[in-house]
Design an enzyme around this catalytic site. Sequence first.
Site, PDB file in Angstrom:
ATOM      1  N   ARG A 221       0.848  -1.192   0.000  1.00 16.90           N
ATOM      2  CA  ARG A 221       0.000   0.000   0.000  1.00 16.90           C
ATOM      3  C   ARG A 221       0.882   1.240   0.000  1.00 16.90           C
ATOM      4  O   ARG A 221       1.956   1.263   0.624  1.00 16.90           O
ATOM      5  CB  ARG A 221      -0.921   0.019   1.235  1.00 16.90           C
ATOM      6  CG  ARG A 221      -2.032  -1.020   1.196  1.00 16.90           C
ATOM      7  CD  ARG A 221      -3.047  -0.706   0.103  1.00 16.90           C
ATOM      8  NE  ARG A 221      -4.187  -1.618   0.107  1.00 16.90           N
ATOM      9  CZ  ARG A 221      -4.275  -2.726  -0.619  1.00 16.90           C
ATOM     10  NH1 ARG A 221      -3.251  -3.080  -1.385  1.00 16.90           N
ATOM     11  NH2 ARG A 221      -5.346  -3.480  -0.567  1.00 16.90           N
ATOM     12  N   GLU A 250      -2.951   8.031  -4.334  1.00 14.12           N
ATOM     13  CA  GLU A 250      -3.261   7.107  -5.416  1.00 14.12           C
ATOM     14  C   GLU A 250      -4.678   7.373  -5.905  1.00 14.12           C
ATOM     15  O   GLU A 250      -5.602   7.407  -5.080  1.00 14.12           O
ATOM     16  CB  GLU A 250      -3.129   5.664  -4.932  1.00 14.12           C
ATOM     17  CG  GLU A 250      -3.237   4.643  -6.041  1.00 14.12           C
ATOM     18  CD  GLU A 250      -2.908   3.233  -5.587  1.00 14.12           C
ATOM     19  OE1 GLU A 250      -3.746   2.343  -5.836  1.00 14.12           O
ATOM     20  OE2 GLU A 250      -1.835   3.012  -4.985  1.00 14.12           O
ATOM     21  N   HIS A 269      -0.897   0.256  -9.959  1.00 16.38           N
ATOM     22  CA  HIS A 269      -1.618  -0.727  -9.145  1.00 16.38           C
ATOM     23  C   HIS A 269      -2.108  -1.885 -10.020  1.00 16.38           C
ATOM     24  O   HIS A 269      -3.288  -2.255  -9.995  1.00 16.38           O
ATOM     25  CB  HIS A 269      -2.787  -0.079  -8.408  1.00 16.38           C
ATOM     26  CG  HIS A 269      -3.083  -0.755  -7.098  1.00 16.38           C
ATOM     27  ND1 HIS A 269      -3.515  -0.079  -5.965  1.00 16.38           N
ATOM     28  CD2 HIS A 269      -3.012  -2.052  -6.720  1.00 16.38           C
ATOM     29  CE1 HIS A 269      -3.699  -0.930  -4.974  1.00 16.38           C
ATOM     30  NE2 HIS A 269      -3.404  -2.143  -5.406  1.00 16.38           N
TER      31      HIS A 269
END
Length: 308
Positions: A221, A250, A269
């Site tokens: 993360r 993000e 991602h």
Amino acid sequence: MGIQGKRIAVEPGHLRPWLKKAVLAGGGELVPLAEAEALVWADAFDVPKLKQCLAEGKGIRWVQLPWAGVEPFAQAGVLDPAYVWTCGKGVYAQAVAEHALALTLAGLRDLKIRALAQTWQAGSGTSLWGSRVVIFGAGGIAQALIQLLQPFRCSIDVVRRRADPLPGASRVVTLAERQAVLAGADVVILALALTPETEGIIARRELEQMGSQCWLVNVARGKHIVTPDLVAALQQGVIRGAALDVTDPEPLPAGHPLWSLPNCLITPHTAITDAMIVPALSERVRENVRRFRLGDPLLGVVDPVLGY
């Protein structure tokens, strides 16, 4: 009622319709929320909607969440111990570990510089063979990654919540002891859950400890890393580079300094994509529905207290 009576709702109903097929393949019966004993939740972030569904489904005892990371639900206090919670823990481990290895090799081999070059250049890059690798995390991704690293004869240190031994690791230390293994590492890979304890776990001090030979790889993360500290470390050569599948913020906005740094490689991602998610999550849901019907232990159980 036997094994035929497991009534399961899939919500939100318009998302990922293939989850309904997985429920049926596991022997479950698709029913409205009001009649459900279990809920297969298809949305990764819509906390208010999940709360609403749980309020409507008075008979729900088990909730299946889609991803391995459950921090949006943990942070919102949704993980009520009154339910059994399961997630995609371990489902995507092989695919994410593969991506972590790809980012590691790309970083060490300076592939971003090579990919952007339009003229023949002097060679650069180093080998992963025999390197010192530090992995943060000891779950499915870390375990799969340790196996992938075996042919490279790496020395692998693992940082985890408890210093319990892990097969394939040369040394295991706690989060509080992480400074002891960072010095001299060639690669540091983040593959751990995001909790209040692990948010910002890589900041200026850790980056300085890693040193100018080290590549930082993050497939966990974005909030594990203090982004301004990382930008400064990359600009100043404090570490050699960073390969990031996740960022904070993000999505990473256009024009952010990380995009233009030659020693920063970013994938959006995409350690897992729909092509990987559909078969993997379908199989997890099918198997957990089967186990729910039989009264067997479910896979990917979440600890509501720990938040993962």
